[in-house]
Design a protein around this motif. Structure first.
Motif, mmCIF file in Angstrom:
data_model
loop_
_atom_site.group_PDB
_atom_site.id
_atom_site.type_symbol
_atom_site.label_atom_id
_atom_site.label_comp_id
_atom_site.label_asym_id
_atom_site.label_seq_id
_atom_site.Cartn_x
_atom_site.Cartn_y
_atom_site.Cartn_z
ATOM 1 N N ARG A 92 39.926 43.767 34.140
ATOM 2 C CA ARG A 92 40.580 43.532 35.431
ATOM 3 C C ARG A 92 41.896 42.775 35.251
ATOM 4 N NH1 ARG A 92 37.304 40.974 40.210
ATOM 5 N NH2 ARG A 92 39.374 41.327 41.118
ATOM 6 N N LEU A 139 37.616 42.226 47.373
ATOM 7 C CA LEU A 139 37.929 43.459 46.655
ATOM 8 C C LEU A 139 38.721 44.434 47.519
ATOM 9 C CD1 LEU A 139 34.600 43.902 44.670
ATOM 10 C CD2 LEU A 139 36.827 43.179 43.789
ATOM 11 N N HIS A 142 42.266 43.372 46.851
ATOM 12 C CA HIS A 142 42.677 43.808 45.515
ATOM 13 C C HIS A 142 42.877 45.324 45.467
ATOM 14 C CE1 HIS A 142 42.292 40.138 42.957
ATOM 15 N NE2 HIS A 142 41.650 39.719 44.037
ATOM 16 N N HIS A 162 36.075 47.753 40.095
ATOM 17 C CA HIS A 162 35.708 46.932 41.248
ATOM 18 C C HIS A 162 34.258 47.164 41.663
ATOM 19 C CE1 HIS A 162 40.156 46.356 42.645
ATOM 20 N NE2 HIS A 162 39.822 45.566 41.650
ATOM 21 N N THR A 165 32.284 45.101 39.390
ATOM 22 C CA THR A 165 32.473 43.695 39.746
ATOM 23 C C THR A 165 31.609 43.317 40.941
ATOM 24 O OG1 THR A 165 34.771 43.749 38.962
ATOM 25 C CG2 THR A 165 34.163 41.958 40.448
#
Length: 230
Positions: A92, A139, A142, A162, A165
């Protein structure tokens, strides 16, 4: 497994992507636990569809790192290790800092407005927000930065990163002080993007993801010590 949802199409019309979405949600909200078997027949019976879209959905989730496939054992919800967390945040850091730099050079006013809205949503989260709500809001922001980078390949890869994550990030809340720090970092990143300062946006994103990595590893070590050394 209690995977049935009420979000539109009849279950008989579910595509592999739709099934993947349902199973992904069950993994993220804890209805499906790490190590739990995902048997095609049982899933097909519960969702009222054939096994073909189930099998395809499990391959999608395997590609996202959410499901493990073992010969002669089938699919299981993947158990995350400290090494997994360290590696995913390292990836990331590289990809998202690059995405921020690219976005700074081409971001539009509409994209900046979407980022402001996403940032505002995070700021409105209170101490009672669930870890999943925090993770989804974070997220989302992001993901918008990745969209603004203008690279479909980068966005696709980051979407998978993601998703992985979120599997672990949805298990623990950010403490209030860390949430405030993350919000301030988001604000600084957005400001750098608005100024079209690629170098600063890249550096700020690198620092932000690094902080998130440290928090995730600390939580993992404190709460799942039996996995921490694997």
């Amino acid at each position: 497994m209690d995977l049935l949802t009420d979000d539109g199409l009849p279950m008989s019309q579910r595509s592999s992507e739709g099934v993947a979405r349902i199973v992904r949600r069950a993994i993220l909200d804890g209805r499906l636990q790490p190590g739990q078997p995902l048997r095609e027949r049982a899933l097909a019976e519960e969702l009222g569809i054939s096994r073909t879209p189930i099998r395809e959905a499990l391959f999608i989730l395997q590609g996202e790192g959410l499901v493990g496939m073992t010969p002669n054992r089938g699919a299981t919800v993947r158990t995350i290790t400290a090494t997994d967390i360290s590696e995913i945040y390292s990836v990331r850091t590289l990809l998202e800092s690059h995405a921020a730099a690219l976005a700074a050079g081409r971001i539009t006013e509409r994209e900046l407005a979407a980022l402001d809205e996403a940032h505002g949503r995070i700021e409105r989260l209170n101490d009672h927000a669930t870890p999943q709500e925090q993770a989804e809001a974070d997220l989302k922001l992001h993901g918008l930065i990745a969209d603004a980078a203008g690279s479909q390949l980068l966005r696709t890869i980051l979407g998978q990163v993601h998703a992985f994550t979120a599997t672990y990030r949805s298990r623990y809340p950010y403490p209030p002080d860390q949430l405030r720090r993350a919000n301030a970092q988001h604000e600084a990143i957005i400001m750098a993007l608005r100024d079209h300062d690629a170098e600063r946006a890249e550096q700020l994103m690198r620092e932000h993801v690094g902080d998130s990595r440290a928090l995730a590893l600390r939580h993992f070590t404190e709460n799942e010590p039996t996995q921490a050394t694997r």
